[in-house]
Design a protein around this motif. Structure first.
Motif, PDB file in Angstrom:
ATOM      1  N   ASP A 213      -0.447   7.994 -10.343  1.00 42.90           N
ATOM      2  CA  ASP A 213      -0.380   6.864 -11.271  1.00 42.90           C
ATOM      3  C   ASP A 213       0.293   5.647 -10.649  1.00 42.90           C
ATOM      4  O   ASP A 213      -0.074   4.511 -10.941  1.00 42.90           O
ATOM      5  CB  ASP A 213       0.384   7.245 -12.548  1.00 42.90           C
ATOM      6  CG  ASP A 213      -0.372   8.231 -13.422  1.00 42.90           C
ATOM      7  OD1 ASP A 213      -1.574   8.472 -13.177  1.00 42.90           O
ATOM      8  OD2 ASP A 213       0.255   8.767 -14.354  1.00 42.90           O
ATOM      9  N   ASP A 214       1.287   5.893  -9.800  1.00 42.92           N
ATOM     10  CA  ASP A 214       2.035   4.775  -9.222  1.00 42.92           C
ATOM     11  C   ASP A 214       1.506   4.355  -7.859  1.00 42.92           C
ATOM     12  O   ASP A 214       2.157   3.634  -7.120  1.00 42.92           O
ATOM     13  CB  ASP A 214       3.535   5.060  -9.180  1.00 42.92           C
ATOM     14  CG  ASP A 214       3.878   6.468  -8.751  1.00 42.92           C
ATOM     15  OD1 ASP A 214       3.053   7.129  -8.083  1.00 42.92           O
ATOM     16  OD2 ASP A 214       4.978   6.925  -9.089  1.00 42.92           O
TER      17      ASP A 214
ATOM     18  N   LEU B 257       0.829  -1.205   0.000  1.00 41.87           N
ATOM     19  CA  LEU B 257       0.000   0.000   0.000  1.00 41.87           C
ATOM     20  C   LEU B 257       0.863   1.255   0.000  1.00 41.87           C
ATOM     21  O   LEU B 257       1.816   1.356   0.763  1.00 41.87           O
ATOM     22  CB  LEU B 257      -0.905   0.012   1.248  1.00 41.87           C
ATOM     23  CG  LEU B 257      -1.833   1.214   1.400  1.00 41.87           C
ATOM     24  CD1 LEU B 257      -2.929   1.185   0.319  1.00 41.87           C
ATOM     25  CD2 LEU B 257      -2.456   1.224   2.785  1.00 41.87           C
ATOM     26  N   ARG B 258       0.521   2.194  -0.873  1.00 43.26           N
ATOM     27  CA  ARG B 258       1.081   3.547  -0.835  1.00 43.26           C
ATOM     28  C   ARG B 258       0.014   4.426  -0.211  1.00 43.26           C
ATOM     29  O   ARG B 258      -1.165   4.321  -0.560  1.00 43.26           O
ATOM     30  CB  ARG B 258       1.417   4.048  -2.233  1.00 43.26           C
ATOM     31  CG  ARG B 258       2.636   3.365  -2.817  1.00 43.26           C
ATOM     32  CD  ARG B 258       2.868   3.846  -4.245  1.00 43.26           C
ATOM     33  NE  ARG B 258       4.024   3.196  -4.792  1.00 43.26           N
ATOM     34  CZ  ARG B 258       5.137   3.813  -5.141  1.00 43.26           C
ATOM     35  NH1 ARG B 258       5.228   5.126  -5.024  1.00 43.26           N
ATOM     36  NH2 ARG B 258       6.153   3.160  -5.623  1.00 43.26           N
ATOM     37  N   PHE B 259       0.423   5.294   0.694  1.00 43.17           N
ATOM     38  CA  PHE B 259      -0.555   6.109   1.417  1.00 43.17           C
ATOM     39  C   PHE B 259       0.042   7.459   1.753  1.00 43.17           C
ATOM     40  O   PHE B 259       1.230   7.688   1.621  1.00 43.17           O
ATOM     41  CB  PHE B 259      -1.024   5.378   2.688  1.00 43.17           C
ATOM     42  CG  PHE B 259       0.088   5.020   3.649  1.00 43.17           C
ATOM     43  CD1 PHE B 259       0.428   5.864   4.696  1.00 43.17           C
ATOM     44  CD2 PHE B 259       0.791   3.830   3.505  1.00 43.17           C
ATOM     45  CE1 PHE B 259       1.444   5.538   5.577  1.00 43.17           C
ATOM     46  CE2 PHE B 259       1.812   3.491   4.389  1.00 43.17           C
ATOM     47  CZ  PHE B 259       2.141   4.337   5.426  1.00 43.17           C
TER      48      PHE B 259
ATOM     49  N   ALA C  55       6.553   9.060  -9.484  1.00 44.62           N
ATOM     50  CA  ALA C  55       6.802   9.827 -10.713  1.00 44.62           C
ATOM     51  C   ALA C  55       6.112  11.190 -10.660  1.00 44.62           C
ATOM     52  O   ALA C  55       6.431  12.079 -11.448  1.00 44.62           O
ATOM     53  CB  ALA C  55       6.326   9.040 -11.934  1.00 44.62           C
ATOM     54  N   GLY C  56       5.147  11.358  -9.733  1.00 40.38           N
ATOM     55  CA  GLY C  56       4.513  12.662  -9.572  1.00 40.38           C
ATOM     56  C   GLY C  56       3.502  13.005 -10.647  1.00 40.38           C
ATOM     57  O   GLY C  56       3.211  14.168 -10.891  1.00 40.38           O
ATOM     58  N   ARG C  57       2.933  11.984 -11.267  1.00 37.63           N
ATOM     59  CA  ARG C  57       1.891  12.198 -12.261  1.00 37.63           C
ATOM     60  C   ARG C  57       0.627  11.511 -11.787  1.00 37.63           C
ATOM     61  O   ARG C  57       0.669  10.468 -11.134  1.00 37.63           O
ATOM     62  CB  ARG C  57       2.306  11.648 -13.613  1.00 37.63           C
ATOM     63  CG  ARG C  57       3.462  12.433 -14.229  1.00 37.63           C
ATOM     64  CD  ARG C  57       3.732  12.041 -15.650  1.00 37.63           C
ATOM     65  NE  ARG C  57       4.661  12.767 -16.464  1.00 37.63           N
ATOM     66  CZ  ARG C  57       5.323  13.873 -16.247  1.00 37.63           C
ATOM     67  NH1 ARG C  57       5.182  14.511 -15.138  1.00 37.63           N
ATOM     68  NH2 ARG C  57       6.147  14.394 -17.107  1.00 37.63           N
TER      69      ARG C  57
ATOM     70  N   VAL D 111      -2.517  15.666 -14.188  1.00 38.51           N
ATOM     71  CA  VAL D 111      -1.632  16.634 -13.547  1.00 38.51           C
ATOM     72  C   VAL D 111      -0.261  16.008 -13.289  1.00 38.51           C
ATOM     73  O   VAL D 111      -0.104  14.791 -13.296  1.00 38.51           O
ATOM     74  CB  VAL D 111      -2.235  17.141 -12.206  1.00 38.51           C
ATOM     75  CG1 VAL D 111      -3.473  17.986 -12.456  1.00 38.51           C
ATOM     76  CG2 VAL D 111      -2.552  15.997 -11.261  1.00 38.51           C
ATOM     77  N   ARG D 112       0.699  16.902 -13.054  1.00 40.07           N
ATOM     78  CA  ARG D 112       2.059  16.482 -12.690  1.00 40.07           C
ATOM     79  C   ARG D 112       2.538  17.373 -11.558  1.00 40.07           C
ATOM     80  O   ARG D 112       2.092  18.519 -11.423  1.00 40.07           O
ATOM     81  CB  ARG D 112       3.013  16.558 -13.872  1.00 40.07           C
ATOM     82  CG  ARG D 112       3.242  17.959 -14.382  1.00 40.07           C
ATOM     83  CD  ARG D 112       4.327  18.038 -15.463  1.00 40.07           C
ATOM     84  NE  ARG D 112       4.408  19.372 -15.996  1.00 40.07           N
ATOM     85  CZ  ARG D 112       5.011  20.397 -15.407  1.00 40.07           C
ATOM     86  NH1 ARG D 112       5.610  20.245 -14.247  1.00 40.07           N
ATOM     87  NH2 ARG D 112       5.039  21.587 -15.975  1.00 40.07           N
TER      88      ARG D 112
END
Length: 131
Positions: A88-89, A34-36, A57-59, A111-112
């Motif tokens: 996205d990631d 999990l990413r949180f 990646a910040g998108r 967005v980025r």
């Protein structure tokens, strides 16, 4: 009056260090994949304490957005767009989106990340439309 400056904590200091370098990182739990965000003492998915920061990646995509017309405190310029960003990631972030006109920020917008220095020590990750 200037905008309030975030105060890094033991849990958030690696996030702010990475932002100052122009990198976006998010907490990642290898126990449950999990990413949180925001960083917590234990993973909110499985309660494991062994998470670490992982690069992003910040998108992403705007999941939800609002235009803030009343400043949450002194030093904030209004109006501004505040959005939940699905990265996205993996994971989500609550962040400002600078699209020029706050009313232009829409659900589904791509967005980025865009880093904005606030002080010599603190750089804010904001988002801008991906063009």
């Amino acid at each position: 009056m200037s905008r309030p400056v975030p105060v890094p904590t033991e849990l958030s200091e690696p996030f702010w260090d990475a932002a100052r370098r122009g990198d976006l990182v998010v907490p990642y739990c290898p126990s449950c994949d999990l990413r949180f965000f925001v960083p917590e003492p234990a993973c909110p998915g499985c309660m494991a304490p062994g998470w670490h920061y992982a690069p992003s990646a910040g998108r992403g995509t705007v999941y939800s957005a609002t235009v803030v017309h009343r400043a949450p405190g002194p030093g904030f310029d209004t109006p501004f767009a505040l959005a939940v960003i699905d990265l996205d990631d993996g994971g989500t972030l609550l962040s400002h989106v600078d699209a020029g006109d706050p009313e232009a920020v829409e659900i589904g917008m791509r967005v980025r990340v865009d880093f904005r220095p606030l002080t010599d020590e603190i750089t804010l990750p904001c988002f801008v439309p991906e063009r």
